[in-house]
Design an enzyme around this catalytic site. Structure first.
Site, short mmCIF file in Angstrom:
data_model
loop_
_atom_site.label_atom_id
_atom_site.label_comp_id
_atom_site.label_asym_id
_atom_site.label_seq_id
_atom_site.Cartn_x
_atom_site.Cartn_y
_atom_site.Cartn_z
N GLU A 121 4.27 1.35 6.59
CA GLU A 121 3.29 2.22 5.77
C GLU A 121 3.37 3.56 7.00
O GLU A 121 2.69 3.32 7.95
CB GLU A 121 2.16 1.81 5.30
CG GLU A 121 1.42 2.89 4.95
CD GLU A 121 -0.38 1.83 4.58
OE1 GLU A 121 -1.01 2.56 5.04
OE2 GLU A 121 -0.07 0.71 3.86
N CYS A 123 -4.63 7.26 6.82
CA CYS A 123 -3.17 8.39 6.20
C CYS A 123 -3.33 8.73 4.79
O CYS A 123 -2.54 9.45 5.19
CB CYS A 123 -2.33 6.79 6.74
SG CYS A 123 -2.86 5.49 5.85
#
Length: 987
Positions: free
Chosen positions: A746, A780
């Site tokens: 990720e 993120c």
């Protein structure tokens, strides 16, 4: 409360009789007024009613014709207007229905024939003008006037004869200092205007949230003194003209703060002789009677307006999202009705309260009349009723004009742009199927149904909570929702902050001179690497984890799942300590730290639930005489590499998934946050995870390289930068003799949000600031690129700039901090260097504290989407525009960047959301909300392209990636034949 609100038999008979008369008057009024008939015809329970409401909410703020036409098409094109044709007793309603059908013919996708050709020749402006006129007409129905002078003039019309008004300046809340100043001036002008006609006895209603852009508990020390001063100025001016002022009620999390402000102003010496000051109390709140007692205990006469409540859906959702123990409001409508009656009785018997009862309910009105006569006789009139302008016609006309009771109209004042949010709130309140207004229009309900005693309803069910609305801990059904802390309660917030800041912590990677990591000379990557694990430790950790794997994998999945649930419990039990480590080591704010605790607990419980479901043996179909089955099992020892921006939640989530599926783990946290990892591993061992099954190694890139480069590792789970993910992927493939193993990555993204001209600017401002600057932009999922439709870009940017002005930067342990420091000196230098190169393009920035690793939130203008080529991991928001009609092209430009983590949209057009869902190449799409804060099990999180490999963390497919799939097929036929078949036919 139930007994306090109960009527005796004789009183109940009198109340029912009077209520029936009132219902007859309301029905007669409804048949007279086209507005009432229109609302009955198009109820919110119908798709047509919902379409009209959402069109009204957005249409008048759209400046460009192209978007206006699209909005009309979106809202009118899907509904079936023909089924309403000719059904109303009102010619005006039927004409409106014909107009809607006519408009549908133009905008609808499936319409053909002469009508379609006719309206097409007349053109879209024809429909646009008609819809605009209809929306303005709705505004006139629900808003008393665009200005205070216009509203006062309208109150003199015959239909308002005998009524007085309480004028409210439209607007939900201030987002900027400019907003607050404009609201203050509007209230001041309203007081002056009302003072010019003292005999009219009109009053003013004030919303505290309109007076300050940061009316929040976290900003208490700053906003409350300022608001006391502002409200005192308004009240002093009102008192000088003997004009009454009522402070409106707002959300439950602001109640204590509101009472502090209201109480402080009530005690001002210059206002002691003024007895026309008061507040509104919401009966759906469980503290309503306590608030009335508080008001009665003040050493002065207080006006109290009792209302049912206006934010019920918001209160329910907020409580669930925050994981609180119970709701601040009643979930049963009947319970609210009972509380209203109990509050009314309290007010009628209070010594220092002048009551006002705001209700459209005939039974409630009749009950209040009964109690008032019992207490004071038929001629007592020292109270008043109130109703909303545009609603409740027929209920009070006779009471006012013939019986001499007082009734005041709550009268909103403002332009059409200010109307929208107010209008939707009022329609939602009165269109809910539990409201008296809605039930009155329901042909399936007779008068006896409408007059059902709410006290008996509540008594018969044996509780006040509606079973269909579970407690917050139970909303996930199959696993327990994590528990929160009510940080909107001032005492709780301050106690939490004190406890968090008292957690002992010595930062690693800082020298004795600069031990404060907030200082610019604080920790850097070079100093952090000094505290790394030795190479031998990495090797031995893998060896130990490998040795522990067979025994751990062989344990029943139920045992491993139970250990994960125990892990979640222990994380929550130790949350103050863990929050303290997060605040001090990762520089996250107190709310962010709490969010991490909750997410970590959710990961553990959710993966425990999924493991029970996913890892059970599954028999598969096949021919007779054959047994086929498949199951998931662990793969061996996994390497997990977690980031510093979610040092607890992601760390726990990765490891819980690997462990519950039977794998052992060697976990490497980010070098910036080793203390958090050490403590949470200890807690995992305490929960029952064998020490050798859950090993920890500390260090920087070299430790990570050794860990992922070891051929004994059976899988890698990584969260971090795209470049590091590429290096790991190369490492896993470079050795031709190494098995091909799973790699879950990720990474980040150039996360974009598109805003069109139908979006509500106040909502956009709140969500953009949250998405861009919370956690100092170090998420993120954070918003990096804001793309605003050029027709509204200037006004939207002005509001965003104003909202940035009131952000607070500082120590993350301070409850008032919005934006803390970035993680280390290296990140600070990179961000500040880039920010400086973009100085000519700065749209807005704010001043940071003088010392510390504080990167100021900055809005940077770009010429086009293509100007941003990489992710900048901090509080830097890039802004550009798009042209109406180029929505699809804009999405494709975002896609072309190759990232695919999060994307946002603010629009009131469902078709735009559908287009984005179809075209957007992102893992997570957020519509009309912030882009951060994905919830485990509800919003599985993870990207594609340059943003990750999937599967999504916190989703139903995540665990399978940690597992080996093993199938077995067994021939069960007997030698020479199939016994099961041979014995079937005995006839």
């Amino acid at each position: 409360m139930i007994e306090h609100a109960r009527l005796d038999t004789d009183s109940r008979k009198r109340v029912e009789s009077e209520a029936r008369d009132l219902i007859a008057q309301i029905r007669a009024a409804q048949h007279k007024g086209w507005v009432n008939q229109f609302l009955q015809e198009y109820q919110l329970s119908s798709s047509e009613g919902l379409a009209l409401m959402t069109l009204a909410e957005a249409y008048l703020r759209v400046p460009d014709a192209a978007t206006a036409d699209m909005l009309i098409s979106d809202k009118l094109g899907e509904a079936d207007w023909r089924r309403h044709s000719g059904k109303s007793n009102s010619k005006l309603v039927n004409s409106a229905t014909w107009g809607l059908t006519f408009s549908r013919a133009l905008v609808g996708e499936g319409e053909t024939g002469p009508l379609k050709r006719l309206v097409s020749r007349m053109g879209e402006p024809f429909v646009r003008q008609g819809v605009g006129a209809a929306m303005r007409l709705m505004g006139e129905v629900f808003v008393m006037g665009r200005t205070i002078d216009e509203a006062m003039k309208r109150m003199k019309k015959p239909e308002n004869k005998g009524f007085t008004a309480s004028f409210d300046m439209l607007g939900e809340a201030a987002r900027t200092k400019k907003d607050a100043e404009e609201f203050f001036e509007a209230y001041w002008r309203a007081i002056k205007a009302v003072a010019r006609e003292p005999s009219a006895n009109h009053t003013i209603s004030i919303k505290l949230s309109a007076l300050h852009p940061r009316y929040e508990v976290s900003q208490y020390d700053k906003c409350v003194p300022e608001m006391i001063d502002l409200l005192s100025q308004l009240c002093s001016e009102a008192a000088s003209h003997n004009i009454a002022v009522t402070i409106d009620a707002e959300e439950a999390d602001r109640l204590d703060m509101s009472l502090d402000i209201i109480g402080a102003v009530a005690k001002r010496p210059e206002l002691r002789g003024w007895d026309r000051y008061g507040l509104a109390v919401q009966a759906y709140g469980k503290r309503a009677r306590a608030v009335i007692a508080w008001a009665n205990a003040l050493d002065r006469l207080m006006n109290v307006r009792l209302v049912k409540g206006a934010y019920w859906d918001t209160e329910i959702k907020r409580t669930q999202v925050d994981g609180l123990s119970n709701y601040p409001v009643f979930t049963r409508k009947a319970s609210t009705d009972v509380c209203y009656l109990a509050c009314a009785k309290d007010m009628l018997s209070a010594d220092n309260i002048r009551p006002a009862f705001a209700t459209h309910n005939a039974l409630t009105t009749a009950t209040i009349l009964e109690w008032a006569r019992d207490a004071h006789g038929d001629d007592w009139r020292e109270f008043e009723f109130q109703r909303l302008h545009g609603m409740g016609e027929g209920l009070y006309e006779k009471l006012v004009r013939e019986d001499g009771y007082h009734c005041r109209i709550y009268a909103p004042v403002g332009g059409h742009r200010e109307l929208l949010a107010y209008l939707v709130r009022r329609l939602l309140e009165n269109g809910a199927n539990s409201s008296f207004v809605h039930q009155l229009a329901d042909n399936d309900l007779n008068d006896s149904d409408l007059l059902a005693d709410p006290v008996e309803k509540v008594a018969s069910v044996g509780g006040t909570r509606l079973p269909e609305i579970p407690l917050p801990k139970d909303i996930m059904k199959d696993w327990r929702n994590s528990s929160g802390i009510d940080l909107t309660d001032r005492e709780t917030l301050m106690a939490t902050a004190e406890a968090v800041n008292a957690v002992p912590f010595t930062p690693e990677g800082t020298d004795s001179v600069h031990a404060d990591p907030h200082h610019p000379s604080g920790r850097s990557m070079a100093s952090l690497d000094a505290a790394r694990t030795s190479d031998d430790d990495v090797h031995s950790a893998i060896t130990s984890a490998q040795a522990a794997y067979p025994a751990w994998d062989s344990r029943p999945v139920e045992e491993r799942a139970a250990i994960m649930e125990r892990y979640a419990d222990l994380i929550e039990e130790n949350r103050i300590e863990l929050m303290g480590l997060i605040v001090k080591e990762a520089f996250r704010s107190i709310p962010d730290a709490l969010g991490e605790i909750r997410e970590a607990a959710d990961f553990c419980r959710y993966y425990a639930h999924r493991a029970r479901c996913d890892m059970a043996l599954k028999e598969l179909p096949g021919p007779t005489g054959e047994y086929n089955a498949m199951k998931l099992e662990g793969r061996g020892t996994w390497a997990t590499i977690a980031p510093w921006n979610f040092p607890l939640a992601i760390f726990v989530g990765q490891n819980a998934a690997a462990l519950v599926t039977g794998n052992t783990v060697v976990a490497k946290p980010a070098p910036q946050t080793p203390a958090i990892a050490r403590r949470v591993v200890e807690i995992g061992h305490q929960a029952g995870i064998p020490e050798d099954a859950f090993k920890l190694v500390i260090g920087g890139a070299d430790v990570g390289a050794e860990l992922t480069g070891d051929n004994r590792i059976g899988g890698v789970a990584f969260t971090g930068s795209t470049n590091t993910a590429r290096r790991i992927a190369s490492t896993l493939l470079i050795d031709e003799e190494r098995p091909i193993i799973p790699f879950i990555a990720e990474t980040g993204g150039i996360n974009a949000m598109i805003v069109d001209s139908t979006a509500l600017p106040e909502q956009v401002a709140a969500d953009v600031l949250t998405s861009s600057f919370r956690s100092a932009g170090q998420r993120c999922s954070a918003l990096r690129l804001l793309i605003i439709q050029e027709d509204v870009a200037d006004s939207m940017i002005e509001m965003l700039s104003g909202a940035m002005d009131v952000l607070s930067m500082g120590d993350p342990g301070d409850p008032s901090t919005d934006v803390g420091p970035v993680i280390d000196r290296d990140a600070y230098d990179k961000l500040m260097s880039y920010r400086e190169t973009m100085r000519p393009r700065w749209i807005k920035t704010i001043e940071p504290p003088e010392e510390g690793l504080f990167v100021p939130p900055t809005m940077i203008g770009l010429d086009s989407i293509d100007d941003l080529t990489r992710e900048w991991f901090g509080p830097l928001l890039h802004v550009t525009t798009w042209k109406a009609g180029k929505f699809k092209e804009t999405i494709e430009q975002i896609n072309a960047k190759g990232f695919g983590l999060t994307m946002g949209l603010h629009s009131r057009m469902q078709r735009s959301a559908d287009v984005m869902r179809h075209l957007g190449r992102v893992g997570n799409l957020y519509v009309n909300r912030s882009m951060i804060g994905a919830v485990v099990g509800s919003q599985p999180f993870g990207g594609e392209g340059l943003s990750g490999t999937g599967p999504k963390a916190g989703g139903p497919h995540y665990l399978a990636r940690f597992c080996a799939e093993r199938a077995v097929s067994i021939d069960t036929t007997s030698a020479g034949g199939n016994a099961s078949l041979l014995n079937l036919d005995r006839g």
